[in-house]
Design a protein around this motif. Structure first.
Motif, PDB file in Angstrom:
ATOM      1  N   LEU A  36       0.892  -1.156   0.132  1.00 36.62           N
ATOM      2  CA  LEU A  36      -0.204   0.055   0.177  1.00 36.62           C
ATOM      3  C   LEU A  36       0.814   1.359  -0.130  1.00 36.62           C
ATOM      4  CD1 LEU A  36      -3.062  -0.947   2.451  1.00 36.62           C
ATOM      5  CD2 LEU A  36      -3.118  -0.568   0.085  1.00 36.62           C
ATOM      6  N   PHE A  37       1.830   1.283   0.764  1.00 39.41           N
ATOM      7  CA  PHE A  37       2.772   2.371   0.923  1.00 39.41           C
ATOM      8  C   PHE A  37       3.521   2.767  -0.578  1.00 39.41           C
ATOM      9  CE2 PHE A  37       7.237   4.169   1.374  1.00 39.41           C
ATOM     10  CZ  PHE A  37       6.876   5.380   1.903  1.00 39.41           C
ATOM     11  N   MET A  53      -7.209   9.728  -5.393  1.00 36.85           N
ATOM     12  CA  MET A  53      -8.164   8.874  -4.379  1.00 36.85           C
ATOM     13  C   MET A  53      -7.519   7.659  -3.735  1.00 36.85           C
ATOM     14  SD  MET A  53     -10.832  10.591  -4.449  1.00 36.85           S
ATOM     15  CE  MET A  53      -9.701  11.988  -4.373  1.00 36.85           C
ATOM     16  N   PHE A  54      -6.307   7.402  -4.400  1.00 33.61           N
ATOM     17  CA  PHE A  54      -5.412   6.192  -3.948  1.00 33.61           C
ATOM     18  C   PHE A  54      -4.208   6.407  -3.285  1.00 33.61           C
ATOM     19  CE2 PHE A  54      -7.735   4.885  -7.693  1.00 33.61           C
ATOM     20  CZ  PHE A  54      -8.148   3.835  -7.302  1.00 33.61           C
ATOM     21  N   SER A  55      -4.022   7.766  -2.883  1.00 33.02           N
ATOM     22  CA  SER A  55      -2.807   8.135  -2.211  1.00 33.02           C
ATOM     23  C   SER A  55      -3.122   9.533  -1.239  1.00 33.02           C
ATOM     24  CB  SER A  55      -1.684   8.392  -3.008  1.00 33.02           C
ATOM     25  OG  SER A  55      -0.513   9.125  -2.551  1.00 33.02           O
ATOM     26  N   PRO A  56      -2.769   9.477   0.155  1.00 33.77           N
ATOM     27  CA  PRO A  56      -2.815  10.607   0.719  1.00 33.77           C
ATOM     28  C   PRO A  56      -1.948  11.744   0.288  1.00 33.77           C
ATOM     29  CG  PRO A  56      -1.833   8.848   1.983  1.00 33.77           C
ATOM     30  CD  PRO A  56      -2.208   8.228   0.680  1.00 33.77           C
ATOM     31  N   GLU A  93     -12.163   2.873  -1.693  1.00 33.69           N
ATOM     32  CA  GLU A  93     -12.831   2.468  -0.529  1.00 33.69           C
ATOM     33  C   GLU A  93     -12.941   0.996  -0.779  1.00 33.69           C
ATOM     34  OE1 GLU A  93     -13.807   2.534   3.510  1.00 33.69           O
ATOM     35  OE2 GLU A  93     -12.456   4.069   2.164  1.00 33.69           O
ATOM     36  N   LEU A  94     -13.488   0.693  -1.912  1.00 35.91           N
ATOM     37  CA  LEU A  94     -13.688  -0.943  -2.334  1.00 35.91           C
ATOM     38  C   LEU A  94     -12.595  -1.672  -2.138  1.00 35.91           C
ATOM     39  CD1 LEU A  94     -16.054  -2.727  -3.109  1.00 35.91           C
ATOM     40  CD2 LEU A  94     -15.473  -2.225  -5.507  1.00 35.91           C
ATOM     41  N   LEU A  95     -11.327  -1.203  -2.745  1.00 37.10           N
ATOM     42  CA  LEU A  95     -10.038  -2.011  -2.691  1.00 37.10           C
ATOM     43  C   LEU A  95      -9.501  -2.017  -1.449  1.00 37.10           C
ATOM     44  CD1 LEU A  95      -8.951  -0.979  -6.370  1.00 37.10           C
ATOM     45  CD2 LEU A  95     -10.200  -3.054  -5.705  1.00 37.10           C
ATOM     46  N   GLY A  96      -9.760  -1.091  -0.668  1.00 37.85           N
ATOM     47  CA  GLY A  96      -9.248  -0.837   0.728  1.00 37.85           C
ATOM     48  C   GLY A  96      -7.848  -0.192   0.655  1.00 37.85           C
ATOM     49  N   VAL A  97      -7.697   0.606   0.014  1.00 34.68           N
ATOM     50  CA  VAL A  97      -6.506   1.156  -0.053  1.00 34.68           C
ATOM     51  C   VAL A  97      -5.925   2.072   1.326  1.00 34.68           C
ATOM     52  CG1 VAL A  97      -5.244   3.176  -1.290  1.00 34.68           C
ATOM     53  CG2 VAL A  97      -6.887   1.967  -2.766  1.00 34.68           C
ATOM     54  N   ASP A  98      -6.594   2.125   1.909  1.00 29.21           N
ATOM     55  CA  ASP A  98      -6.613   2.678   3.346  1.00 29.21           C
ATOM     56  C   ASP A  98      -5.994   1.742   4.468  1.00 29.21           C
ATOM     57  OD1 ASP A  98      -9.070   1.632   3.448  1.00 29.21           O
ATOM     58  OD2 ASP A  98      -9.961   3.376   4.468  1.00 29.21           O
ATOM     59  N   GLY A  99      -6.014   0.398   3.895  1.00 26.30           N
ATOM     60  CA  GLY A  99      -5.692  -0.599   4.732  1.00 26.30           C
ATOM     61  C   GLY A  99      -6.811  -1.100   5.329  1.00 26.30           C
ATOM     62  N   PHE A 131     -16.312  -1.103   3.192  1.00 31.46           N
ATOM     63  CA  PHE A 131     -16.895   0.315   3.205  1.00 31.46           C
ATOM     64  C   PHE A 131     -16.975   0.999   4.316  1.00 31.46           C
ATOM     65  CE2 PHE A 131     -18.925  -1.517  -0.711  1.00 31.46           C
ATOM     66  CZ  PHE A 131     -18.692  -0.594  -1.594  1.00 31.46           C
ATOM     67  N   ALA A 132     -16.449   2.448   4.320  1.00 31.32           N
ATOM     68  CA  ALA A 132     -16.627   3.179   5.397  1.00 31.32           C
ATOM     69  C   ALA A 132     -17.429   4.352   4.990  1.00 31.32           C
ATOM     70  CB  ALA A 132     -15.141   3.666   5.928  1.00 31.32           C
ATOM     71  N   TRP A 133     -18.593   4.379   5.506  1.00 29.09           N
ATOM     72  CA  TRP A 133     -19.736   5.333   5.120  1.00 29.09           C
ATOM     73  C   TRP A 133     -19.428   6.649   5.305  1.00 29.09           C
ATOM     74  CZ3 TRP A 133     -22.596   2.996   1.515  1.00 29.09           C
ATOM     75  CH2 TRP A 133     -22.832   1.664   1.682  1.00 29.09           C
ATOM     76  N   GLY A 134     -18.643   6.995   6.459  1.00 26.82           N
ATOM     77  CA  GLY A 134     -18.592   8.218   6.657  1.00 26.82           C
ATOM     78  C   GLY A 134     -17.556   9.052   5.693  1.00 26.82           C
ATOM     79  N   TYR A 135     -16.478   8.055   5.282  1.00 31.01           N
ATOM     80  CA  TYR A 135     -15.592   8.366   4.342  1.00 31.01           C
ATOM     81  C   TYR A 135     -16.327   8.744   2.821  1.00 31.01           C
ATOM     82  CZ  TYR A 135     -11.871   8.223   0.606  1.00 31.01           C
ATOM     83  OH  TYR A 135     -10.920   8.492  -0.266  1.00 31.01           O
ATOM     84  N   LEU A 136     -17.326   7.903   2.553  1.00 31.73           N
ATOM     85  CA  LEU A 136     -18.110   7.901   1.323  1.00 31.73           C
ATOM     86  C   LEU A 136     -18.861   9.175   1.473  1.00 31.73           C
ATOM     87  CD1 LEU A 136     -19.049   4.254   0.336  1.00 31.73           C
ATOM     88  CD2 LEU A 136     -17.530   5.586  -0.623  1.00 31.73           C
TER      89      LEU A 136
END
Length: 428
Positions: free
Chosen positions: A57-58, A107-110, A147-153, A157-162
């Protein structure tokens, strides 16, 4: 006339560079925070993930973030056609493509999220509806896929993020609309200012051309007058064989003087364009002009400083005499327009190989003077082109013109002209 400054391309580049630096620094901070969650998930309050997945991920976040940073300057580009307030151009197509890539990669990288939001706002401020629609759709779809692929680890789904991913595009649309309106208003104002500047320049050019034409007409009439004198005296010598020698000498002197003056007038008239002829006296008299102004209700005082006298005006070169007349005429006209009834002082003084003409008028001495029966001051609006024509006329004869309008500290409107003037037996 004031000239509008040209846009400075370095200002735009400085703004883009500042945005880039701020976005990269903020992205690095977010990336470091993400790495900290991988290293110490307990302290960060998140679920731990396998080390191999954290490394992957990094790597994805760094690569996509760097790619977004590289593409951002291209995504923020504008085209020159956007400066047209009536146009529909939104920017180069390459800027649209690069911008969509920056938004998707962010969307895939902070590391790329801050610049992705900046590009989103930029695209939402473009004129074409296709730009903000494409940018918003890319942002929402990218956030959903990431979010579907879990790029955040954290797969799932995190509905707050969406929800946040839906709020940000709405805010970007509002900010973009405000920016677009401000930019269009600024461009419209600049376009109107440029149009006004162009119209003002055109009016001044027309005034100069009209003044040149009037000078040429004046010189044409004067030249015709001198040539008629030559023809008359030469004809008298031709048909009067038994002529007194003294009369012959006087006629020859008149012919010589008239021919010399006609040659000077011809050289002057060749420098300007002559159009239709109007009724202009071969010689214009300042005293008659002053008398006419007095009859119209304007007190006029003409002072000739020694050794000059009113007779010198009739002996002056035609171009100089007409220029003196026009300056006094314009001064009287301005006095009647802006200070009805105020006294006008005209001073003609000598200088080295020149003559200095000064026309001044203070404020009205009696407010009732120059008013119509109803009691309202009879002021006439002016176009401001008379002084432009005077300046052109004075410049053509090799002189200088200075105008000092009435204002704080001095209550007189003063026109001062210095004209070259040299006669055979007297120099002014």
């Amino acid at each position: 006339m004031t000239t509008l400054p040209a846009p400075n391309p370095w200002t735009r580049r400085a703004v883009v560079a500042t945005i880039m630096v701020a976005g990269v620094l903020l992205g690095l901070g977010l990336l470091l925070f993400t790495v900290w969650t991988y290293i110490d998930p307990v302290a960060a309050g998140v679920e731990p993930i396998p080390q191999e997945r954290a490394y992957a991920l990094f790597l994805v976040q760094v690569v996509t973030g760097v790619a977004g940073i590289v593409l951002t300057p291209f995504a923020l580009r504008h085209s020159a056609a956007e400066a047209d307030p009536l146009g529909t151009a939104s920017g180069p197509r390459s800027a649209l493509i690069c911008g969509l890539l920056v938004i998707a990669l962010g969307m895939f990288s902070p590391l790329g999220v801050p610049l992705a939001v900046v590009v989103l706002v930029s695209h939402c401020s473009r004129r074409s509806i296709a730009w903000p629609v494409a940018a918003v759709v890319t942002y929402v779809v990218g956030a959903f896929v990431a979010e579907l692929l879990g790029v955040d680890g954290d797969p799932g789904f995190a509905w707050g993020y969406l929800a946040l991913s839906l709020v940000i595009p709405v805010i970007a649309l509002l900010i973009g609309m405000i920016r677009r309106r401000r930019r269009e208003n600024r461009q419209r104002v600049l376009a109107q200012a440029r149009m006004t500047e162009a119209e003002s320049a055109a009016r001044e050019d027309r005034a100069r051309i009209a003044e040149r034409t009037r000078i040429a007409r004046d010189m044409h009439d004067s030249l015709s007058h001198r040539l008629s004198l030559i023809a008359m005296h030469a004809g008298a010598l031709e048909y009067r064989a038994e002529t007194d020698p003294e009369d012959v000498r006087e006629s020859a002197a008149t012919i010589r003087e008239s021919a010399h003056a006609a040659a000077a007038d011809l050289r002057a008239v060749l420098s300007v364009l002559r159009e239709e002829q109007e009724n202009t006296a071969p010689r214009l008299d300042l005293e008659e002009l002053a008398a006419e102004a007095r009859r119209a209700g304007t007190p006029v005082d003409i002072t000739w400083e020694a050794p000059l006298s009113p007779a010198d005006h009739s002996r002056a070169p035609t171009l100089i005499a007409h220029t003196l007349y026009r300056i006094v005429q314009e001064g009287l006209t301005n006095a009647r327009k802006h200070a009805p009834g105020a006294p006008v002082r005209v001073t003609v003084s000598p200088a080295r190989r020149a003559v200095v003409l000064r026309v001044s008028n203070p404020g009205p001495a009696d407010p009732a003077v120059g008013m119509p029966p109803g009691g309202t001051e009879a002021r006439v609006p002016g176009s401001g082109l008379g002084l432009v024509g005077l300046d052109e006329r004075v410049r053509l004869v090799g002189g200088t013109l200075e105008v000092r309008p009435a204002g704080p500290g001095h209550d007189e409107h003063i026109i001062t002209a210095t004209l070259p003037w040299e006669t055979g037996d007297r120099r002014a």
